[in-house]
Design a protein around this motif. Structure first.
Motif, PDB file in Angstrom:
ATOM      1  N   UNK A  32       0.822  -1.196   0.000  1.00 47.54           N
ATOM      2  CA  UNK A  32       0.000   0.000   0.000  1.00 47.54           C
ATOM      3  C   UNK A  32       0.863   1.256   0.000  1.00 47.54           C
ATOM      4  N   UNK A  33       1.988   1.193   0.722  1.00 45.81           N
ATOM      5  CA  UNK A  33       2.803   2.399   0.872  1.00 45.81           C
ATOM      6  C   UNK A  33       3.459   2.827  -0.429  1.00 45.81           C
ATOM      7  N   UNK A  34       3.598   1.902  -1.359  1.00 43.54           N
ATOM      8  CA  UNK A  34       4.226   2.249  -2.633  1.00 43.54           C
ATOM      9  C   UNK A  34       3.470   3.364  -3.343  1.00 43.54           C
ATOM     10  N   UNK A  35       2.134   3.313  -3.285  1.00 41.70           N
ATOM     11  CA  UNK A  35       1.329   4.273  -4.022  1.00 41.70           C
ATOM     12  C   UNK A  35       0.920   5.488  -3.190  1.00 41.70           C
ATOM     13  N   UNK A  36       0.903   5.328  -1.860  1.00 38.30           N
ATOM     14  CA  UNK A  36       0.335   6.381  -1.020  1.00 38.30           C
ATOM     15  C   UNK A  36       1.220   7.621  -1.003  1.00 38.30           C
ATOM     16  N   UNK A  37       0.574   8.794  -0.937  1.00 37.80           N
ATOM     17  CA  UNK A  37       1.333  10.022  -0.738  1.00 37.80           C
ATOM     18  C   UNK A  37       1.406  10.349   0.743  1.00 37.80           C
ATOM     19  N   UNK A  38       0.385   9.918   1.500  1.00 38.04           N
ATOM     20  CA  UNK A  38       0.341  10.206   2.932  1.00 38.04           C
ATOM     21  C   UNK A  38       0.002   8.944   3.717  1.00 38.04           C
ATOM     22  N   UNK A  39       0.382   8.943   4.972  1.00 40.08           N
ATOM     23  CA  UNK A  39       0.064   7.814   5.847  1.00 40.08           C
ATOM     24  C   UNK A  39      -0.557   8.345   7.129  1.00 40.08           C
ATOM     25  N   UNK A  40      -1.589   7.633   7.588  1.00 40.87           N
ATOM     26  CA  UNK A  40      -2.176   7.907   8.903  1.00 40.87           C
ATOM     27  C   UNK A  40      -2.090   6.607   9.685  1.00 40.87           C
ATOM     28  N   UNK A  41      -1.327   6.647  10.795  1.00 45.21           N
ATOM     29  CA  UNK A  41      -1.152   5.445  11.605  1.00 45.21           C
ATOM     30  C   UNK A  41      -1.998   5.598  12.867  1.00 45.21           C
ATOM     31  N   UNK A  42      -2.905   4.650  13.088  1.00 46.11           N
ATOM     32  CA  UNK A  42      -3.806   4.725  14.240  1.00 46.11           C
ATOM     33  C   UNK A  42      -3.524   3.596  15.215  1.00 46.11           C
ATOM     34  N   UNK A  43      -3.775   3.879  16.488  1.00 43.50           N
ATOM     35  CA  UNK A  43      -3.728   2.848  17.522  1.00 43.50           C
ATOM     36  C   UNK A  43      -4.647   3.308  18.650  1.00 43.50           C
ATOM     37  N   UNK A  44      -5.910   3.558  18.304  1.00 39.69           N
ATOM     38  CA  UNK A  44      -6.836   4.121  19.282  1.00 39.69           C
ATOM     39  C   UNK A  44      -6.670   5.635  19.366  1.00 39.69           C
ATOM     40  N   UNK A  45      -5.525   6.088  18.914  1.00 41.78           N
ATOM     41  CA  UNK A  45      -5.272   7.520  18.768  1.00 41.78           C
ATOM     42  C   UNK A  45      -4.362   7.661  17.553  1.00 41.78           C
ATOM     43  N   UNK A  46      -4.008   8.903  17.240  1.00 40.43           N
ATOM     44  CA  UNK A  46      -3.195   9.103  16.055  1.00 40.43           C
ATOM     45  C   UNK A  46      -1.721   8.969  16.394  1.00 40.43           C
ATOM     46  N   UNK A  47      -1.042   7.988  15.791  1.00 38.67           N
ATOM     47  CA  UNK A  47       0.384   7.786  16.044  1.00 38.67           C
ATOM     48  C   UNK A  47       1.208   8.627  15.080  1.00 38.67           C
ATOM     49  N   UNK A  48       0.747   8.690  13.852  1.00 39.42           N
ATOM     50  CA  UNK A  48       1.497   9.433  12.839  1.00 39.42           C
ATOM     51  C   UNK A  48       0.559   9.919  11.746  1.00 39.42           C
ATOM     52  N   UNK A  49       0.768  11.146  11.314  1.00 37.33           N
ATOM     53  CA  UNK A  49       0.185  11.564  10.039  1.00 37.33           C
ATOM     54  C   UNK A  49       1.202  12.400   9.300  1.00 37.33           C
ATOM     55  N   UNK A  50       1.427  12.089   8.045  1.00 34.81           N
ATOM     56  CA  UNK A  50       2.368  12.872   7.273  1.00 34.81           C
ATOM     57  C   UNK A  50       2.670  12.179   5.965  1.00 34.81           C
ATOM     58  N   UNK A  51       3.677  12.689   5.266  1.00 38.25           N
ATOM     59  CA  UNK A  51       4.030  12.119   3.967  1.00 38.25           C
ATOM     60  C   UNK A  51       4.475  10.670   4.098  1.00 38.25           C
ATOM     61  N   UNK A  52       4.218   9.897   3.057  1.00 33.68           N
ATOM     62  CA  UNK A  52       4.522   8.470   3.091  1.00 33.68           C
ATOM     63  C   UNK A  52       6.017   8.207   3.198  1.00 33.68           C
ATOM     64  N   UNK A  53       6.869   9.021   2.500  1.00 31.05           N
ATOM     65  CA  UNK A  53       8.317   8.746   2.526  1.00 31.05           C
ATOM     66  C   UNK A  53       8.852   8.926   3.943  1.00 31.05           C
ATOM     67  N   UNK A  54       8.367  10.002   4.558  1.00 35.06           N
ATOM     68  CA  UNK A  54       8.781  10.299   5.934  1.00 35.06           C
ATOM     69  C   UNK A  54       8.425   9.122   6.843  1.00 35.06           C
ATOM     70  N   UNK A  55       7.211   8.598   6.652  1.00 35.71           N
ATOM     71  CA  UNK A  55       6.740   7.483   7.479  1.00 35.71           C
ATOM     72  C   UNK A  55       7.622   6.263   7.270  1.00 35.71           C
ATOM     73  N   UNK A  56       7.950   5.996   6.018  1.00 32.96           N
ATOM     74  CA  UNK A  56       8.767   4.821   5.705  1.00 32.96           C
ATOM     75  C   UNK A  56      10.132   4.952   6.369  1.00 32.96           C
ATOM     76  N   UNK A  57      10.676   6.159   6.354  1.00 35.91           N
ATOM     77  CA  UNK A  57      12.000   6.376   6.940  1.00 35.91           C
ATOM     78  C   UNK A  57      11.946   6.150   8.453  1.00 35.91           C
ATOM     79  N   UNK A  58      10.939   6.733   9.107  1.00 35.57           N
ATOM     80  CA  UNK A  58      10.830   6.577  10.563  1.00 35.57           C
ATOM     81  C   UNK A  58      10.532   5.140  10.938  1.00 35.57           C
TER      82      UNK A  58
END
Ligand SMILES: Nc1ncnc2c1ncn2[C@@H]1O[C@H](COP(=O)(O)OP(=O)(O)O)[C@@H](O)[C@H]1O
Ligand SMILES: [Mg+2]
Lengths: 235, 275
Positions: free
Chosen positions: A196-222
């Protein structure tokens, strides 16, 4: 101007909060991938975006003149009876129900749109095939087709690839990528991060709350450095 | 054969039963398609038992049977639909409690109060003689409403039945359709109970849809087939009941069983052919 904005959103079932502190905004043409463990509130957020669920706190704003009923939606697996007596044509045409307005029956425009969308997704030859006789991949394609009939702006997909084999999954992702290239904003819930991350421009990571929102490349790096693993394990 | 049919149709009570029964069968078949596909098959059964309880209480209290039964069953239908949506009490358990409870209350009411002499058998298993003028008019009005609504709102009914969430997201008020379906089912059960009996009326809702789903695979085909099967089984059943002097309700249900088996075999044969 952003197409969709969530501000400090909190959602609950019968008083039990399942998701809180969601803040993100998405512009037209972007591709958001929502990730998180089972039960982290991904489907609940989708329901809220579809106005099927009202927020406890915060709000969801639509911009750019996007109407709440003009959203294409592909529900999570098992939302539909496996033995439902309906053929592909009937199901795809029902994607045009938001164009009915005050009319009682589908007009020629709706039928044309249904047929063209089926042709685009390569399922026109299945139009008389019964739902229950379709393979899992064909069923998802039909539901994607119905969702595309419903929208010209925003597409919501809840784990469209669940239970599909890698080849069929890749084909489905290719169709979604194509829809995104043609200008549709996509919000997709997915389990399978890599694909999924290959195509996405942004990622929202949830775990009952928001863990991450931002650009997909940034997310992949972290993610590579292990920033989110702790979050996952504790969820 | 023709002679028997002509004789049968010459009795006013049979004419009334035929008209009302045929129309009710059509209503029940269409509503049944929705109920079966929404996993609400047991709702019809629950409602019929509640209708029986209400009728019995009305008789004992000297009230108009329909006057009490219709509102009571309507309220029950709404409550049952609510239960299905929320998950507080499991839907099927709720229906089971309600239906047996109402049946017991009805039987108690009839048995305990002295001087009430009712045909319990007739209420439980139905009677062609029970169809009076008012029942026929109720059946005509009800079927007109159901048929017209079903045809006019067919695309929306399909949408709500297939995927209620998608329909709601598209701006269709799915709850309204579900509640309307519940209300019409309630009235169908109450009116049809006189003819079919409290124990058997729900088969009129369930059988046509389940039978049609054996063989047909599109919503349109299932809907049309359900209506046709329902009408056919009603006519066959009532004729058998007249000729063999058997209860109408049971005869109609037996006709449904035969057609169900026939469709099942036909589906199996069709499946083998295709291979
Ligand atoms: N209809 C419901 N009623 C009550 N709780 C629910 C309902 N649907 C989901 N939940 C709960 O909400 C939480 C989030 O669910 P969901 O959004 O479906 O998670 P995900 O899609 O991320 O797997 C879970 O704990 C789940 O048990
Ligand atoms: Mg989910």
């Amino acid at each position: 101007m952003s197409l969709i904005t969530c501000e400090n959103l909190a959602l609950s079932y019968e008083g039990r909060c399942v998701l809180q502190g969601v803040n993100f905004s998405l512009a037209g043409g972007e591709y958001l991938c929502i990730v998180g463990e089972n039960g982290s509130g991904k489907s609940t957020l989708m329901k809220a975006l579809l106005s099927l669920k009202s927020p406890d706190r915060g709000e969801i704003r639509f911009g750019d003149g996007l109407r709440r009923t003009e959203i294409g939606y592909l529900p999570q697996n098992s939302a539909i009876r496996r033995d439902f007596p309906a053929n592909v044509g009937e199901i795809v045409l029902s994607g045009c129900q938001n164009t009915l307005g005050s009319r009682l029956f589908y007009g020629a425009a709706a039928r044309r749109r249904a047929r063209q969308t089926m042709e685009k997704l390569g399922i026109a030859h299945l139009s008389r095939r019964p739902w229950r006789e379709l393979s899992g991949g064909q069923q998802q394609r039909v539901l994607l087709c119905r969702a595309l009939c419903a929208t010209r702006r925003l597409l919501l997909l809840d784990e469209p690839a669940a239970g599909l084999d890698p080849v069929v999954t890749a084909e489905l992702y290719a169709l979604i990528r194509e829809a995104n290239r043609e200008g549709l904003t996509v919000i997709m819930v997915s389990h399978d991060m890599q694909g999924a991350l290959r195509d996405a421009t942004h990622v929202l990571h949830l775990a009952g709350h928001q863990v991450y929102f931002g650009p997909a490349e940034e997310y992949a790096r972290q993610d590579a450095v292990g920033c989110f693993c702790g979050g996952c394990a504790n969820a | 054969m023709l002679e028997t049919l002509r004789e049968m149709l010459s009795y006013p009570f049979m004419q009334r039963a035929m008209i009302a029964g045929l129309l009710l069968s059509l209503c029940a078949a269409l509503l049944g398609v929705i109920l079966v596909l929404k996993n609400l098959s047991m709702v019809g059964d629950g409602l019929s038992h509640v209708a029986f309880g209400a009728m019995a209480v009305a008789l004992v209290c000297n009230m108009a049977p329909l006057g009490l039964a219709v509102p009571v069953v309507l309220v029950t239908a709404f409550l049952l639909m609510r239960l299905q949506n929320g998950a507080r009490l499991r839907g099927d358990a709720a229906v089971a409690i309600l239906s047996t409870g109402a049946l017991a209350v009805g039987v108690m009411a009839i048995s305990v109060v002295p001087g009430v002499n009712v045909d319990l058998n007739g209420y439980l298993f139905g009677s062609v003689l029970a169809m009076r003028g008012a029942d026929v008019w109720a059946a005509i009005a009800l079927s007109a409403v159901v048929l017209v609504l079903f045809v006019l709102f067919y695309p929306r009914i399909f949408a709500v039945t297939f995927d209620a969430d998608f329909a709601r997201a598209s701006g269709i008020r799915a709850e309204t359709y579900t509640m309307l379906c519940a209300a019409l089912t309630a009235v169908t059960v109450v009116v049809g109970m006189r003819l079919m009996g409290a124990m058997l009326i729900s088969s009129l809702l369930i059988f046509p849809a389940v039978t049609s789903m054996r063989l047909f695979r599109s919503f349109r085909a299932v809907t049309i087939s359900a209506a046709a099967v329902s009408a056919l089984c009603f006519l066959a059943g009532i004729t058998i009941s007249y000729v063999c002097a058997t209860p109408a309700g049971a005869s109609i249900v037996c006709a449904h069983i035969v057609v169900f088996l026939f469709f099942t075999v036909a589906a199996a044969v069709a499946a083998r052919r295709r291979k």
